[in-house]
Design a protein around this motif. Sequence first.
Motif, mmCIF file in Angstrom:
data_model
loop_
_atom_site.group_PDB
_atom_site.id
_atom_site.type_symbol
_atom_site.label_atom_id
_atom_site.label_comp_id
_atom_site.label_asym_id
_atom_site.label_seq_id
_atom_site.Cartn_x
_atom_site.Cartn_y
_atom_site.Cartn_z
ATOM 1 N N LEU A 10 0.821 -1.207 0.000
ATOM 2 C CA LEU A 10 0.000 0.000 0.000
ATOM 3 C C LEU A 10 0.859 1.263 0.000
ATOM 4 O O LEU A 10 0.623 2.193 0.758
ATOM 5 C CB LEU A 10 -0.954 -0.031 1.198
ATOM 6 C CG LEU A 10 -1.873 -1.268 1.253
ATOM 7 C CD1 LEU A 10 -2.611 -1.333 2.586
ATOM 8 C CD2 LEU A 10 -2.871 -1.275 0.098
ATOM 9 N N PHE A 13 1.647 3.888 -5.107
ATOM 10 C CA PHE A 13 0.980 3.282 -6.258
ATOM 11 C C PHE A 13 -0.135 2.318 -5.830
ATOM 12 O O PHE A 13 -1.292 2.486 -6.211
ATOM 13 C CB PHE A 13 2.004 2.568 -7.160
ATOM 14 C CG PHE A 13 1.353 1.861 -8.307
ATOM 15 C CD1 PHE A 13 0.842 2.575 -9.382
ATOM 16 C CD2 PHE A 13 1.210 0.485 -8.291
ATOM 17 C CE1 PHE A 13 0.221 1.923 -10.432
ATOM 18 C CE2 PHE A 13 0.584 -0.176 -9.336
ATOM 19 C CZ PHE A 13 0.082 0.545 -10.405
ATOM 20 N N ASP A 32 -0.600 -5.154 3.646
ATOM 21 C CA ASP A 32 0.748 -4.577 3.745
ATOM 22 C C ASP A 32 1.390 -5.114 5.020
ATOM 23 O O ASP A 32 0.686 -5.484 5.963
ATOM 24 C CB ASP A 32 0.689 -3.030 3.779
ATOM 25 C CG ASP A 32 2.003 -2.391 3.355
ATOM 26 O OD1 ASP A 32 2.042 -1.778 2.268
ATOM 27 O OD2 ASP A 32 3.005 -2.507 4.091
ATOM 28 N N GLN A 34 3.261 -3.244 6.907
ATOM 29 C CA GLN A 34 3.349 -2.145 7.876
ATOM 30 C C GLN A 34 1.975 -1.756 8.415
ATOM 31 O O GLN A 34 1.075 -1.402 7.645
ATOM 32 C CB GLN A 34 3.948 -0.907 7.214
ATOM 33 C CG GLN A 34 5.400 -1.045 6.827
ATOM 34 C CD GLN A 34 5.884 0.219 6.142
ATOM 35 O OE1 GLN A 34 5.686 1.323 6.655
ATOM 36 N NE2 GLN A 34 6.482 0.062 4.981
ATOM 37 N N LYS A 37 0.511 1.650 7.328
ATOM 38 C CA LYS A 37 -0.066 1.665 5.981
ATOM 39 C C LYS A 37 -1.467 1.061 5.994
ATOM 40 O O LYS A 37 -2.405 1.601 5.405
ATOM 41 C CB LYS A 37 0.811 0.879 5.002
ATOM 42 C CG LYS A 37 2.181 1.470 4.752
ATOM 43 C CD LYS A 37 2.118 2.563 3.702
ATOM 44 C CE LYS A 37 3.413 3.295 3.533
ATOM 45 N NZ LYS A 37 4.528 2.494 3.028
ATOM 46 N N ALA A 51 -0.015 -8.202 6.873
ATOM 47 C CA ALA A 51 0.466 -9.546 6.567
ATOM 48 C C ALA A 51 1.657 -9.477 5.631
ATOM 49 O O ALA A 51 1.808 -8.528 4.857
ATOM 50 C CB ALA A 51 -0.648 -10.359 5.915
ATOM 51 N N ALA A 53 3.120 -10.991 2.486
ATOM 52 C CA ALA A 53 2.595 -11.737 1.344
ATOM 53 C C ALA A 53 3.571 -12.793 0.820
ATOM 54 O O ALA A 53 3.196 -13.613 -0.011
ATOM 55 C CB ALA A 53 2.215 -10.777 0.222
ATOM 56 N N ALA A 73 1.862 -4.661 -5.639
ATOM 57 C CA ALA A 73 2.446 -3.314 -5.738
ATOM 58 C C ALA A 73 3.567 -3.137 -4.726
ATOM 59 O O ALA A 73 3.726 -2.086 -4.128
ATOM 60 C CB ALA A 73 1.357 -2.257 -5.559
HETATM 61 P P1 ATP Z 1 5.390 3.516 -4.263
HETATM 62 O O1 ATP Z 1 6.353 4.101 -5.248
HETATM 63 O O2 ATP Z 1 4.157 2.952 -4.868
HETATM 64 O O3 ATP Z 1 5.123 4.375 -3.074
HETATM 65 P P2 ATP Z 1 7.521 1.747 -3.858
HETATM 66 O O4 ATP Z 1 7.676 1.321 -5.276
HETATM 67 O O5 ATP Z 1 8.485 2.746 -3.353
HETATM 68 O O6 ATP Z 1 6.061 2.251 -3.641
HETATM 69 P P3 ATP Z 1 7.712 0.222 -1.478
HETATM 70 O O7 ATP Z 1 7.419 1.426 -0.684
HETATM 71 O O8 ATP Z 1 9.029 -0.445 -1.348
HETATM 72 O O9 ATP Z 1 7.474 0.454 -3.002
HETATM 73 O O10 ATP Z 1 6.599 -0.889 -1.241
HETATM 74 C C1 ATP Z 1 5.244 -0.625 -1.318
HETATM 75 C C2 ATP Z 1 4.550 -1.212 -0.115
HETATM 76 O O11 ATP Z 1 4.696 -2.634 -0.142
HETATM 77 C C3 ATP Z 1 5.111 -0.737 1.209
HETATM 78 O O12 ATP Z 1 4.061 -0.117 1.937
HETATM 79 C C4 ATP Z 1 5.613 -1.992 1.874
HETATM 80 O O13 ATP Z 1 5.379 -1.994 3.268
HETATM 81 C C5 ATP Z 1 4.796 -3.081 1.187
HETATM 82 N N1 ATP Z 1 5.447 -4.390 1.252
HETATM 83 C C6 ATP Z 1 6.755 -4.662 1.063
HETATM 84 N N2 ATP Z 1 6.987 -5.991 1.186
HETATM 85 C C7 ATP Z 1 5.785 -6.568 1.466
HETATM 86 C C8 ATP Z 1 5.356 -7.908 1.705
HETATM 87 N N3 ATP Z 1 6.215 -8.925 1.703
HETATM 88 N N4 ATP Z 1 4.043 -8.127 1.950
HETATM 89 C C9 ATP Z 1 3.163 -7.108 1.964
HETATM 90 N N5 ATP Z 1 3.507 -5.826 1.736
HETATM 91 C C10 ATP Z 1 4.800 -5.546 1.503
#
Ligand code: ATP
Length: 220
Positions: A10, A13, A32, A34, A37, A51, A53, A73
């Motif tokens: 979350l 994007f 997510d 976190q 989030k 959770a 994933a 995402a």
């Molecule tokens: P954006 O550009 O869309 O803000 P990003 O490409 O910078 O995102 P991240 O911030 O690294 O990507 O990851 C997006 C979200 O995925 C984060 O809120 C993160 O906590 C979540 N996330 C990362 N790993 C996992 C996982 N294993 N299971 C669930 N959620 C996860």
Amino acid sequence: MKREFAVIGLGRFGGSVCRELSEEGMEVLAIDTQESKVNKFRNIASHAVIADATDENVLKELGIRNIDHVIVAIGENIQASILTTLMLKELGINKITVKAQNDYHEKVLNKIGADQVIHPERDMGKKIAHSIISNNILDHLELSDDHSIVEIKASSKLIGKTLVELDIRANYGCNVVAIKPKHSKDINVSPMASEMIREDDVLILIGADKDISRFERQLI
Ligand code: ATP
Ligand code: ATP
Ligand code: CA
């Protein structure tokens, strides 16, 4: 009938996808790792859970198998994104859309069977570049490496002329697939040759990039 979606990750994007699907009345399971989030989406998504994933048992417990379309995402953590996609694939999810971080990530995702791989930063960048080059290009959709659909604001060279007068297909090899008047909702799809272009019209043009560029140089 409501379709069921899950959004994993979350960030900016995934969060935006989740919010939009929910506003459109879709059932969305938001996931997510976190807590902060997830809390943001408690009142937006149908279900929001903390959770990881990449844990297969967690995915099973969440009943992800019953969900039609899952959007992955997870961005920065490429390993988690790939693992999650693989697991979803093995669980037999009907449609999996994944956000890729770079070209190698995209290649791996395609190899393991992601149905749709998206690259929002790269694609939005391309669109913006095209609209920066020409103020009259409102939108740009890449169909292949050398064909596109563009939205072009009618210039003074076009206003008051009909498609047959301009002879666009013969002179430029492009087709006007639709004309959108700026201040009205009706869009004229497949306009006739006798259609006249008016002030504030937006033309939707399909063709080879080199032909569209020539059209832009000479008529825009
Ligand atoms: P954006 O550009 O869309 O803000 P990003 O490409 O910078 O995102 P991240 O911030 O690294 O990507 O990851 C997006 C979200 O995925 C984060 O809120 C993160 O906590 C979540 N996330 C990362 N790993 C996992 C996982 N294993 N299971 C669930 N959620 C996860
Ligand atoms: P063509 O042999 O080029 O297909 P046509 O027999 O279909 O033409 P018209 O439909 O009367 O004849 O169109 C005449 C010309 O008007 C076309 O050759 C083309 O240059 C231009 N034209 C008509 N409609 C469009 C359109 N939607 N987009 C671009 N050009 C068009
Ligand atoms: Ca990012």
